[in-house]
Design a protein around this motif. Sequence first.
Motif, mmCIF file in Angstrom:
data_model
loop_
_atom_site.group_PDB
_atom_site.id
_atom_site.type_symbol
_atom_site.label_atom_id
_atom_site.label_comp_id
_atom_site.label_asym_id
_atom_site.label_seq_id
_atom_site.Cartn_x
_atom_site.Cartn_y
_atom_site.Cartn_z
ATOM 1 N N LYS A 104 56.587 67.614 25.005
ATOM 2 C CA LYS A 104 56.133 66.589 24.061
ATOM 3 C C LYS A 104 56.636 66.852 22.646
ATOM 4 O O LYS A 104 56.773 65.924 21.855
ATOM 5 N N ALA A 105 56.889 68.113 22.317
ATOM 6 C CA ALA A 105 57.306 68.458 20.954
ATOM 7 C C ALA A 105 58.801 68.242 20.732
ATOM 8 O O ALA A 105 59.201 67.567 19.789
ATOM 9 N N CYS A 106 59.647 68.809 21.608
ATOM 10 C CA CYS A 106 61.097 68.747 21.372
ATOM 11 C C CYS A 106 61.839 67.797 22.306
ATOM 12 O O CYS A 106 63.000 67.490 22.072
ATOM 13 N N GLY A 107 61.185 67.344 23.380
ATOM 14 C CA GLY A 107 61.793 66.369 24.283
ATOM 15 C C GLY A 107 62.689 66.937 25.360
ATOM 16 O O GLY A 107 63.230 66.188 26.178
ATOM 17 N N VAL A 108 62.874 68.256 25.411
ATOM 18 C CA VAL A 108 63.783 68.868 26.373
ATOM 19 C C VAL A 108 63.127 68.986 27.745
ATOM 20 O O VAL A 108 61.960 69.363 27.855
ATOM 21 N N GLN A 109 63.896 68.649 28.767
ATOM 22 C CA GLN A 109 63.432 68.721 30.158
ATOM 23 C C GLN A 109 64.065 69.909 30.850
ATOM 24 O O GLN A 109 65.260 69.926 31.110
ATOM 25 N N GLY A 110 63.253 70.930 31.136
ATOM 26 C CA GLY A 110 63.751 72.131 31.797
ATOM 27 C C GLY A 110 63.767 72.019 33.308
ATOM 28 O O GLY A 110 64.556 72.686 33.974
ATOM 29 N N PHE A 111 62.899 71.171 33.863
ATOM 30 C CA PHE A 111 62.804 71.038 35.313
ATOM 31 C C PHE A 111 62.077 69.749 35.667
ATOM 32 O O PHE A 111 61.433 69.131 34.813
ATOM 33 N N SER A 112 62.197 69.365 36.915
ATOM 34 C CA SER A 112 61.438 68.248 37.453
ATOM 35 C C SER A 112 60.851 68.670 38.790
ATOM 36 O O SER A 112 61.276 69.668 39.380
ATOM 37 N N SER B 107 54.976 66.271 29.353
ATOM 38 C CA SER B 107 54.765 64.854 29.592
ATOM 39 C C SER B 107 55.667 64.459 30.749
ATOM 40 O O SER B 107 56.674 65.125 31.014
ATOM 41 N N GLU B 108 55.319 63.395 31.437
ATOM 42 C CA GLU B 108 56.026 63.016 32.663
ATOM 43 C C GLU B 108 56.680 61.650 32.525
ATOM 44 O O GLU B 108 56.093 60.727 31.964
ATOM 45 N N TYR B 109 57.887 61.551 33.058
ATOM 46 C CA TYR B 109 58.600 60.276 33.115
ATOM 47 C C TYR B 109 59.045 60.045 34.554
ATOM 48 O O TYR B 109 59.612 60.947 35.179
ATOM 49 N N ARG B 110 58.756 58.877 35.095
ATOM 50 C CA ARG B 110 59.197 58.492 36.444
ATOM 51 C C ARG B 110 59.897 57.154 36.351
ATOM 52 O O ARG B 110 59.485 56.285 35.581
ATOM 53 N N PHE B 111 60.947 56.973 37.141
ATOM 54 C CA PHE B 111 61.649 55.700 37.152
ATOM 55 C C PHE B 111 62.106 55.380 38.564
ATOM 56 O O PHE B 111 61.932 56.185 39.475
ATOM 57 N N ASN B 112 62.649 54.206 38.754
ATOM 58 C CA ASN B 112 63.163 53.726 40.030
ATOM 59 C C ASN B 112 62.084 53.816 41.102
ATOM 60 O O ASN B 112 61.086 53.114 41.015
ATOM 61 N N TYR C 159 65.373 84.142 36.740
ATOM 62 C CA TYR C 159 65.892 83.567 35.503
ATOM 63 C C TYR C 159 64.721 83.106 34.651
ATOM 64 O O TYR C 159 63.720 82.619 35.168
ATOM 65 N N SER C 160 64.862 83.241 33.350
ATOM 66 C CA SER C 160 63.872 82.734 32.396
ATOM 67 C C SER C 160 64.428 81.482 31.758
ATOM 68 O O SER C 160 65.632 81.396 31.481
ATOM 69 N N GLY C 161 63.552 80.513 31.522
ATOM 70 C CA GLY C 161 63.986 79.270 30.903
ATOM 71 C C GLY C 161 62.936 78.738 29.962
ATOM 72 O O GLY C 161 61.779 79.176 29.968
ATOM 73 N N SER C 162 63.353 77.784 29.142
ATOM 74 C CA SER C 162 62.420 77.164 28.199
ATOM 75 C C SER C 162 63.000 75.850 27.693
ATOM 76 O O SER C 162 64.183 75.566 27.849
ATOM 77 N N CYS C 163 62.108 75.104 27.031
ATOM 78 C CA CYS C 163 62.567 73.942 26.284
ATOM 79 C C CYS C 163 63.163 74.453 24.966
ATOM 80 O O CYS C 163 63.187 75.663 24.724
ATOM 81 N N HIS C 164 63.609 73.572 24.105
ATOM 82 C CA HIS C 164 64.249 73.983 22.854
ATOM 83 C C HIS C 164 63.298 74.707 21.915
ATOM 84 O O HIS C 164 63.639 75.733 21.334
ATOM 85 N N CYS C 165 62.062 74.203 21.775
ATOM 86 C CA CYS C 165 61.118 74.816 20.837
ATOM 87 C C CYS C 165 60.327 75.962 21.461
ATOM 88 O O CYS C 165 59.533 76.606 20.782
ATOM 89 N N GLN C 166 60.545 76.216 22.732
ATOM 90 C CA GLN C 166 59.926 77.293 23.503
ATOM 91 C C GLN C 166 58.414 77.135 23.673
ATOM 92 O O GLN C 166 57.713 78.100 23.959
ATOM 93 N N ALA C 167 57.919 75.906 23.532
ATOM 94 C CA ALA C 167 56.514 75.646 23.840
ATOM 95 C C ALA C 167 56.301 75.698 25.356
ATOM 96 O O ALA C 167 55.234 76.069 25.816
ATOM 97 N N VAL C 168 57.325 75.306 26.109
ATOM 98 C CA VAL C 168 57.287 75.338 27.572
ATOM 99 C C VAL C 168 58.238 76.435 28.033
ATOM 100 O O VAL C 168 59.434 76.407 27.724
ATOM 101 N N THR C 169 57.689 77.431 28.732
ATOM 102 C CA THR C 169 58.520 78.509 29.263
ATOM 103 C C THR C 169 58.252 78.639 30.756
ATOM 104 O O THR C 169 57.156 78.346 31.233
ATOM 105 N N PHE C 170 59.282 79.081 31.474
ATOM 106 C CA PHE C 170 59.159 79.209 32.923
ATOM 107 C C PHE C 170 60.097 80.279 33.445
ATOM 108 O O PHE C 170 61.009 80.721 32.738
ATOM 109 N N GLU C 171 59.828 80.707 34.676
ATOM 110 C CA GLU C 171 60.706 81.612 35.408
ATOM 111 C C GLU C 171 61.011 80.965 36.739
ATOM 112 O O GLU C 171 60.175 80.239 37.293
#
Length: 97
Positions: free
Chosen positions: A72-80, A57-62, A4-16
């Motif tokens: 960083k550009a569009c804020g969409v998280q495709g994976f962790s 960019s990375e966010y960790r909690f708990n 599967y191919s994936g990306s954030c909204h602005c497609q700056a981050v792409t992955f398979e």
Amino acid sequence: MQKYSGSCHCQAVTFEVDMELGEVLSCNCSHCSKKGFLLAFVPAEQLRLLSGEEMLSEYRFNKKTIAHLFCKACGVQGFSRAETPNGAMCAINVRCL
């Protein structure tokens, strides 16, 4: 196994990712539920970041064990990413595939 191919909204981050997309999890933690994530889990070696490492960019909690990575550009998280007792794992936001 399917690729599967994936990306954030602005497609700056792409992955398979290689996986069998069957049942997905609607996580009820405060972070995932507010963002509406539908998740599938894979061993880390099945995810390949194709572009945008510098845009993540990375966010960790708990307990701070899961690296929630977002663009960083569009804020969409495709994976962790996380280290588990069973090895490195990735949670794929299937809405980004």
